[in-house]
Scaffold this active site. Sequence first.
Site, PDB file in Angstrom:
ATOM      1  N   GLY A  46       0.868  -1.184   0.000  1.00  0.00           N
ATOM      2  CA  GLY A  46       0.000   0.000   0.000  1.00  0.00           C
ATOM      3  C   GLY A  46       0.900   1.227   0.000  1.00  0.00           C
ATOM      4  O   GLY A  46       1.866   1.298   0.773  1.00  0.00           O
ATOM      5  N   ALA A  47       0.582   2.185  -0.887  1.00  0.00           N
ATOM      6  CA  ALA A  47       1.505   3.296  -1.156  1.00  0.00           C
ATOM      7  C   ALA A  47       1.937   4.072   0.103  1.00  0.00           C
ATOM      8  O   ALA A  47       3.132   4.195   0.381  1.00  0.00           O
ATOM      9  CB  ALA A  47       0.885   4.220  -2.203  1.00  0.00           C
ATOM     10  N   GLN A 192      -5.526  -8.950  -2.594  1.00  0.00           N
ATOM     11  CA  GLN A 192      -5.597  -7.965  -1.502  1.00  0.00           C
ATOM     12  C   GLN A 192      -7.041  -7.721  -1.076  1.00  0.00           C
ATOM     13  O   GLN A 192      -7.302  -7.410   0.090  1.00  0.00           O
ATOM     14  CB  GLN A 192      -4.975  -6.630  -1.946  1.00  0.00           C
ATOM     15  N   ASP A 233      -1.628   4.737  -6.312  1.00  0.00           N
ATOM     16  CA  ASP A 233      -0.190   4.621  -6.031  1.00  0.00           C
ATOM     17  C   ASP A 233       0.587   5.823  -6.550  1.00  0.00           C
ATOM     18  O   ASP A 233       1.670   6.133  -6.064  1.00  0.00           O
ATOM     19  CB  ASP A 233       0.363   3.337  -6.647  1.00  0.00           C
TER      20      ASP A 233
HETATM   21  O1  MRU Z   1       0.645  -3.972  -4.582  1.00  0.00           O
HETATM   22  P1  MRU Z   1       0.005  -3.228  -3.456  1.00  0.00           P
HETATM   23  O2  MRU Z   1      -0.849  -4.091  -2.591  1.00  0.00           O
HETATM   24  O3  MRU Z   1       1.026  -2.433  -2.677  1.00  0.00           O
HETATM   25  O4  MRU Z   1      -0.958  -2.194  -4.164  1.00  0.00           O
HETATM   26  C1  MRU Z   1      -1.722  -1.340  -3.367  1.00  0.00           C
HETATM   27  C2  MRU Z   1      -2.680  -0.505  -4.128  1.00  0.00           C
HETATM   28  O5  MRU Z   1      -2.728  -0.531  -5.334  1.00  0.00           O
HETATM   29  C3  MRU Z   1      -3.498   0.462  -3.332  1.00  0.00           C
HETATM   30  O6  MRU Z   1      -4.747   0.669  -3.925  1.00  0.00           O
HETATM   31  C4  MRU Z   1      -2.764   1.811  -3.274  1.00  0.00           C
HETATM   32  O7  MRU Z   1      -1.447   1.624  -2.820  1.00  0.00           O
HETATM   33  C5  MRU Z   1      -3.447   2.794  -2.419  1.00  0.00           C
HETATM   34  S1  MRU Z   1      -3.251   2.389  -0.729  1.00  0.00           S
HETATM   35  C6  MRU Z   1      -3.951   3.579   0.249  1.00  0.00           C
END
Ligand code: MRU
Length: 343
Positions: A46-47, A192, A233
């Site tokens: 998550g970003a 996820q 992201d």
């Molecule tokens: O690969 P991930 O699980 O890190 O991807 C996460 C996402 O795409 C989320 O939607 C994004 O990071 C927003 S989190 C507040």
Amino acid sequence: MVETVGYEDGVVRMLDQRRLPAETAYLSCRDHHQVAEAIRDMAIRGAPAIGVAAALGIVVGVRSLGADATPAAFDAICDELAATRPTAVNLFWAIARMRERHARERAQGGTRLAEGLLEEALAIQAEDLAACRRMGDLGAALIPDGARLLTHCNAGALATAGYGTALGVVRSAAREGKVRLVYADETRPYLQGARLTAWELMQDGIPTTLIADNMAGHLMARGEVDAVVVGADRIARNGDVANKIGTYTVAVLAKENGVPFYVAAPVSTFDLATATGADIPIEERAPQEVTHHGGRRLAPEGVGVRNPAFDVTPHRYVTAIVCERGIARPPYTESLARLAAGV
Ligand code: MRU
């Protein structure tokens, strides 16, 4: 609400998201190598959450080097953490902030270097939590009464310092009594949605219905989805949004079916130096995430595989972007620049 990541006595502690929902287990990282590995292998993801983890990773990295923490060693720590995942701009934003703080502390003699870096990392964490709460409350105004919402991936407390971005909007709207139910896309291939969003929303007692990704269009066409809310992201200057693979498909379906498509993300996810989504680097992950599930092979050995982890939703599909400073509407080149500048 779960604690995604924290710091105590030289240790970065994080909820190991690879083991959810079966187990609530914590991982202790004592140096930046361990934090980098945790980000790369998605123990934390998550970003905003990986931005916080990287900042705390720098803190424990510097601590673990002690007297050997020269400026060159500091740069190497930052570079190692920056090389973990390429798409989420929050990671680079947090590392840049730590680099600036490092430079400031050194310019003042460096006697408070370790304390200064910890202070900065904890500020990044606290600011993200506050931003999520604020954007949640602002975004709730977009949600109609009795809403059936759809979300993709996990943009919740688990993906941030807490509360969440898209799920922050859901939480605030639920608190106002507006949410009838949330459809959580399972989010192939890493699941996820099925593993994390379903678990997180159920912890909060928010009515949650899990669907396979290919069911979203059917539900929208039948008028069973009132709005889509997702995280991001990286958001380019023109409002193109990089988010978890499959987000683009959801956005196109939403437009086709007249369903509003909202993005919730803090200003630290804006990348105004990048003109359009075409310039956003897209991570490709290991083929095993597609060919295997729970350690079991699903696809024939030797088959070709692509595994882009993110896609770009062109800005024309985005109804509005919610951040902690307000709500951006098209044209995004102007509205995002205004919010980023804080005016
Ligand atoms: O690969 P991930 O699980 O890190 O991807 C996460 C996402 O795409 C989320 O939607 C994004 O990071 C927003 S989190 C507040």
